[in-house]
Design a protein around this motif. Structure first.
Motif, PDB file in Angstrom:
ATOM      1  N   GLY A 145       0.839  -1.211   0.000  1.00 16.37           N
ATOM      2  CA  GLY A 145       0.000   0.000   0.000  1.00 16.37           C
ATOM      3  C   GLY A 145       0.863   1.245   0.000  1.00 16.37           C
ATOM      4  O   GLY A 145       2.086   1.166  -0.189  1.00 16.37           O
ATOM      5  N   PRO A 146       0.251   2.424   0.200  1.00 14.85           N
ATOM      6  CA  PRO A 146       1.033   3.663   0.216  1.00 14.85           C
ATOM      7  C   PRO A 146       2.083   3.647   1.341  1.00 14.85           C
ATOM      8  O   PRO A 146       1.800   3.235   2.473  1.00 14.85           O
ATOM      9  CB  PRO A 146      -0.029   4.740   0.472  1.00 14.85           C
ATOM     10  CG  PRO A 146      -1.297   4.137  -0.057  1.00 14.85           C
ATOM     11  CD  PRO A 146      -1.202   2.668   0.262  1.00 14.85           C
ATOM     12  N   VAL A 147       3.282   4.077   1.008  1.00 15.66           N
ATOM     13  CA  VAL A 147       4.433   4.017   1.928  1.00 15.66           C
ATOM     14  C   VAL A 147       4.813   5.433   2.352  1.00 15.66           C
ATOM     15  O   VAL A 147       4.807   6.358   1.524  1.00 15.66           O
ATOM     16  CB  VAL A 147       5.652   3.387   1.206  1.00 15.66           C
ATOM     17  CG1 VAL A 147       6.875   3.350   2.117  1.00 15.66           C
ATOM     18  CG2 VAL A 147       5.319   2.000   0.683  1.00 15.66           C
ATOM     19  N   ALA A 148       5.159   5.612   3.610  1.00 17.18           N
ATOM     20  CA  ALA A 148       5.794   6.865   4.065  1.00 17.18           C
ATOM     21  C   ALA A 148       7.273   6.570   4.284  1.00 17.18           C
ATOM     22  O   ALA A 148       7.620   5.643   5.026  1.00 17.18           O
ATOM     23  CB  ALA A 148       5.167   7.345   5.369  1.00 17.18           C
ATOM     24  N   MET A 174       4.376   6.091  -2.903  1.00 16.67           N
ATOM     25  CA  MET A 174       5.243   6.514  -1.790  1.00 16.67           C
ATOM     26  C   MET A 174       5.173   8.018  -1.577  1.00 16.67           C
ATOM     27  O   MET A 174       5.151   8.790  -2.547  1.00 16.67           O
ATOM     28  CB  MET A 174       6.693   6.104  -2.085  1.00 16.67           C
ATOM     29  CG  MET A 174       7.695   6.636  -1.068  1.00 16.67           C
ATOM     30  SD  MET A 174       9.390   6.048  -1.348  1.00 16.67           S
ATOM     31  CE  MET A 174       9.378   4.504  -0.455  1.00 16.67           C
ATOM     32  N   ILE A 175       5.136   8.410  -0.305  1.00 22.52           N
ATOM     33  CA  ILE A 175       5.386   9.816   0.056  1.00 22.52           C
ATOM     34  C   ILE A 175       6.743   9.807   0.753  1.00 22.52           C
ATOM     35  O   ILE A 175       6.924   9.098   1.743  1.00 22.52           O
ATOM     36  CB  ILE A 175       4.326  10.376   1.024  1.00 22.52           C
ATOM     37  CG1 ILE A 175       2.915  10.171   0.472  1.00 22.52           C
ATOM     38  CG2 ILE A 175       4.605  11.851   1.320  1.00 22.52           C
ATOM     39  CD1 ILE A 175       1.805  10.589   1.431  1.00 22.52           C
ATOM     40  N   ILE A 176       7.676  10.565   0.218  1.00 24.19           N
ATOM     41  CA  ILE A 176       9.018  10.541   0.812  1.00 24.19           C
ATOM     42  C   ILE A 176       9.388  11.911   1.337  1.00 24.19           C
ATOM     43  O   ILE A 176       9.096  12.931   0.712  1.00 24.19           O
ATOM     44  CB  ILE A 176      10.076  10.010  -0.186  1.00 24.19           C
ATOM     45  CG1 ILE A 176      11.420   9.799   0.525  1.00 24.19           C
ATOM     46  CG2 ILE A 176      10.243  10.901  -1.409  1.00 24.19           C
ATOM     47  CD1 ILE A 176      12.381   8.882  -0.206  1.00 24.19           C
ATOM     48  N   LYS A 177      10.001  11.909   2.523  1.00 26.58           N
ATOM     49  CA  LYS A 177      10.553  13.145   3.082  1.00 26.58           C
ATOM     50  C   LYS A 177      12.070  12.999   3.125  1.00 26.58           C
ATOM     51  O   LYS A 177      12.592  12.240   3.939  1.00 26.58           O
ATOM     52  CB  LYS A 177      10.038  13.389   4.507  1.00 26.58           C
ATOM     53  CG  LYS A 177      10.528  14.714   5.075  1.00 26.58           C
ATOM     54  CD  LYS A 177      10.394  14.790   6.575  1.00 26.58           C
ATOM     55  CE  LYS A 177      11.496  14.050   7.310  1.00 26.58           C
ATOM     56  NZ  LYS A 177      12.872  14.533   7.051  1.00 26.58           N
ATOM     57  N   PRO A 178      12.781  13.708   2.239  1.00 28.60           N
ATOM     58  CA  PRO A 178      14.242  13.704   2.378  1.00 28.60           C
ATOM     59  C   PRO A 178      14.622  14.521   3.610  1.00 28.60           C
ATOM     60  O   PRO A 178      13.769  15.191   4.207  1.00 28.60           O
ATOM     61  CB  PRO A 178      14.713  14.385   1.088  1.00 28.60           C
ATOM     62  CG  PRO A 178      13.568  15.244   0.660  1.00 28.60           C
ATOM     63  CD  PRO A 178      12.310  14.594   1.163  1.00 28.60           C
ATOM     64  N   ARG A 224       0.498   2.410   4.792  1.00 28.92           N
ATOM     65  CA  ARG A 224       0.504   0.984   5.132  1.00 28.92           C
ATOM     66  C   ARG A 224       1.910   0.437   5.362  1.00 28.92           C
ATOM     67  O   ARG A 224       2.090  -0.750   5.628  1.00 28.92           O
ATOM     68  CB  ARG A 224      -0.169   0.184   4.015  1.00 28.92           C
ATOM     69  CG  ARG A 224      -1.568   0.688   3.678  1.00 28.92           C
ATOM     70  CD  ARG A 224      -2.530   0.556   4.860  1.00 28.92           C
ATOM     71  NE  ARG A 224      -2.775  -0.840   5.137  1.00 28.92           N
ATOM     72  CZ  ARG A 224      -3.736  -1.562   4.538  1.00 28.92           C
ATOM     73  NH1 ARG A 224      -4.541  -0.977   3.686  1.00 28.92           N
ATOM     74  NH2 ARG A 224      -3.899  -2.818   4.827  1.00 28.92           N
ATOM     75  N   LYS A 225       2.917   1.313   5.231  1.00 24.17           N
ATOM     76  CA  LYS A 225       4.294   0.854   5.450  1.00 24.17           C
ATOM     77  C   LYS A 225       5.158   2.076   5.748  1.00 24.17           C
ATOM     78  O   LYS A 225       4.953   3.139   5.138  1.00 24.17           O
ATOM     79  CB  LYS A 225       4.799   0.143   4.181  1.00 24.17           C
ATOM     80  CG  LYS A 225       6.286  -0.108   4.127  1.00 24.17           C
ATOM     81  CD  LYS A 225       6.702  -1.374   4.841  1.00 24.17           C
ATOM     82  CE  LYS A 225       8.198  -1.448   5.025  1.00 24.17           C
ATOM     83  NZ  LYS A 225       8.662  -2.699   5.600  1.00 24.17           N
ATOM     84  N   VAL A 226       6.090   1.937   6.676  1.00 17.50           N
ATOM     85  CA  VAL A 226       7.031   3.020   6.981  1.00 17.50           C
ATOM     86  C   VAL A 226       8.441   2.513   6.688  1.00 17.50           C
ATOM     87  O   VAL A 226       8.812   1.407   7.102  1.00 17.50           O
ATOM     88  CB  VAL A 226       6.920   3.444   8.462  1.00 17.50           C
ATOM     89  CG1 VAL A 226       8.007   4.451   8.819  1.00 17.50           C
ATOM     90  CG2 VAL A 226       5.540   4.022   8.751  1.00 17.50           C
ATOM     91  N   SER A 227       9.210   3.320   5.969  1.00 26.02           N
ATOM     92  CA  SER A 227      10.614   2.978   5.706  1.00 26.02           C
ATOM     93  C   SER A 227      11.452   4.161   6.184  1.00 26.02           C
ATOM     94  O   SER A 227      11.300   5.274   5.684  1.00 26.02           O
ATOM     95  CB  SER A 227      10.802   2.743   4.204  1.00 26.02           C
ATOM     96  OG  SER A 227      12.164   2.494   3.936  1.00 26.02           O
ATOM     97  N   PHE A 228      12.309   3.919   7.158  1.00 27.01           N
ATOM     98  CA  PHE A 228      13.067   5.017   7.778  1.00 27.01           C
ATOM     99  C   PHE A 228      14.550   4.689   7.794  1.00 27.01           C
ATOM    100  O   PHE A 228      14.948   3.582   8.173  1.00 27.01           O
ATOM    101  CB  PHE A 228      12.573   5.229   9.215  1.00 27.01           C
ATOM    102  CG  PHE A 228      13.371   6.253  10.001  1.00 27.01           C
ATOM    103  CD1 PHE A 228      13.152   7.610   9.821  1.00 27.01           C
ATOM    104  CD2 PHE A 228      14.348   5.853  10.915  1.00 27.01           C
ATOM    105  CE1 PHE A 228      13.892   8.558  10.529  1.00 27.01           C
ATOM    106  CE2 PHE A 228      15.092   6.794  11.627  1.00 27.01           C
ATOM    107  CZ  PHE A 228      14.861   8.150  11.435  1.00 27.01           C
TER     108      PHE A 228
END
Ligand code: NAD
Length: 478
Positions: A145-148, A174-178, A224-228
């Protein structure tokens, strides 16, 4: 080579948004402290728009055939390769890294994207024998699903590019915050994806206040998913927040990498490989070697050769081709170096080279070597994430393994030995997600990159890196 900075904006649903009364902050050049540009911060309304866009786009993107997803990712990678000369000076401006290092980062970014693009075509489920007459039992792999996603400042192109490519390969939006300190290359990567034909909203880039953005995105049921990737204390906070919605996370957190140098190792080679890897990225690498445990018989020679090689490193502007090491990326690292080295010396440690800031503009610091530092000193326990190597001696392999595994971190560890049985013993015993024997090389997108213990969980790269964005469905047909 053009070395001017780029305009910064939120990239939401294919629109570039800036100004309009949004709060702003400056991006600094770490070499001289000058202002490179100004970044408008995402508002609550921007984040809501990004979430809705990400949800809409996911419904479309998940249905795109794998070969189509692959083609767009590979085209974006090809465009970045074509534009590498535009990316490299931006990395040098924002992070301070020497041009050659920036070039290496861009090559790796392209390779990681190519790997993920190719893997999009190799996401396999399976069938199992049905227990029902005329039945079918299918095990399918579906995008989560959509990833942050949240990326740090030290390797800002690679660590955004590989997250984006893997998530998109799996069929996620994906929504990404650099990092708020290094947003430009992420926007340039997003632009390459748009030019490659990625539908609007599949990738949104938001910039600004990290706590506000992460809290808003991770609390949303859309995500639905966090990648940090970043500091361990922040990773723990975000994992706790994600747990509220039972959202899975991939966490690439800090390390405190040990290096065991055995008395049978080729010391010249060990030093020749260790010094550039130690001071790569001005020491701000989560897999960078930090605690060197060197066996008694070769300790003095190793200290002497390592100190001499570190003392020869030329520190300066990343744009100067003679420079081996650029500035630290921000004032926080400068203060951390001064605090940790000061504490090590107060506790009996000795500086064999370096130890001080260079000049008073920007964040230049001397490549530093410390010896005789007790295990209780802060620097032996807190990740320095800077250009300081700590050299200590050991007598038996068992003692070295115990020291190496003493900390709660477990990202990378290394050993130098000519003995196969010692190599096996060390590879088996070191508690880390990655072990390098007679090498520091982990730059392979086809192999998983990730840590154990408090260095995080889950991996990027490898098939595991795509798997991180998939869920499993059992479809049973009667
Ligand atoms: P810091 O504590 O100042 O944190 C700043 C970083 O964390 C920025 O990237 C920022 O955007 C992010 N951040 C801060 N608060 C956040 C929040 N609430 N939500 C989301 N993101 C947030 O640390 P620092 O001095 O910038 O970095 C040093 C540490 O970062 C090191 O200890 C290192 O281990 C870690 N790091 C790890 C990796 C890795 O690959 N594992 C890479 C880079 C940095």
């Amino acid at each position: 080579m053009n070395s001017s900075y780029i305009p910064l904006y939120q990239w939401i649903d294919g629109e570039k948004l800036s100004g309009d009364g949004r709060a702003t902050s400056d991006i600094l050049n770490p070499f001289d402290g000058s202002v490179l540009g100004t970044m408008a911060h995402a508002t609550a309304a921007d984040l809501q728009a990004a979430l809705e866009s990400s949800q809409r786009a996911f419904q479309q993107w998940r249905k795109a055939p794998a070969w189509e997803r692959s083609e767009i990712i590979l085209k974006a990678a090809a465009l970045i390769k074509e534009r590498i000369e535009q990316f490299v000076p931006i990395l040098t401006l924002e992070v301070g890294k020497p041009l050659a290092e920036a070039q290496m980062e861009m090559n790796l970014t392209v390779q990681s994207m190519v790997w993920a693009g190719e893997e999009a075509k190799r996401i396999y489920g399976r069938t199992v024998e049905s227990r029902l007459p005329n039945g079918r039992a299918i095990i399918a792999r579906e995008p989560v699903g959509p990833v942050a996603a949240f990326a740090p400042w030290n390797v800002p192109a690679l660590l955004t590019g590989r997250k984006i490519a893997a998530a998109l390969a799996a069929g996620c939006s994906m929504i990404i915050k650099p990092s708020e300190e290094t947003p430009a290359t992420c926007l340039m990567i997003a632009e390459a994806f748009a030019d490659a034909g990625l539908p609007a909203g599949v990738l949104n880039v938001v910039l600004g206040d990290p706590a506000m953005i992460s809290t808003t995105l991770i609390s949303s049921p859309i995500i639905r998913k966090v990648s940090f990737t970043g500091p361990e204390p922040i990773g723990k906070q975000l994992a706790a927040l994600a747990a509220q919605n039972v959202t899975p996370v991939t966490m690439e957190l800090g390390g405190h990498a040990p290096v065991i140098v055995c008395d049978d190792a080729d010391i010249e080679t060990a030093v020749a490989l260790s010094v550039p890897n130690k001071y790569f990225a001005a020491g701000a690498s989560c897999i960078g070697p930090t605690r060197f445990y060197v066996q008694d018989a070769v300790y003095d020679a190793f200290v002497e050769k390592f100190t001499a090689a570190a003392g020869k490193i030329k520190v300066g502007s990343g744009f100067d081709p003679e420079t081996n090491m650029g500035p630290l990326a921000n004032a926080r690292r400068l203060h951390a170096m001064e605090r940790l080295i000061g504490d090590a010396v107060a506790n009996g440690g000795e500086i064999t080279t370096g130890g001080k800031r260079i000049g008073d503009a920007g964040f230049l610091f001397e490549p530093t070597v410390l010896v005789d530092v007790p295990e209780t000193a802060k620097i032996m326990n807190d990740e320095p994430f800077g250009p300081v190597a700590i050299l200590s001696r050991f007598s038996t392999i068992e003692e070295a393994i115990e020291k190496a595994n003493r900390l709660p971190y477990g990202l990378a560890s290394y050993a130098f030995t000519a003995s196969l049985s010692r190599a096996n013993q060390l590879a088996d015993s070191l508690e880390s997600g990655m072990v390098g024997i007679n090498t520091y090389y982990f730059g392979m997108p086809e192999a998983p990159f990730g840590g154990v213990k408090q260095s995080g969980y889950g991996s990027e790269n490898g098939t595991e890196g795509i798997d991180a964005f998939l869920v499993t469905k059992f479809a049973n047909f009667g």
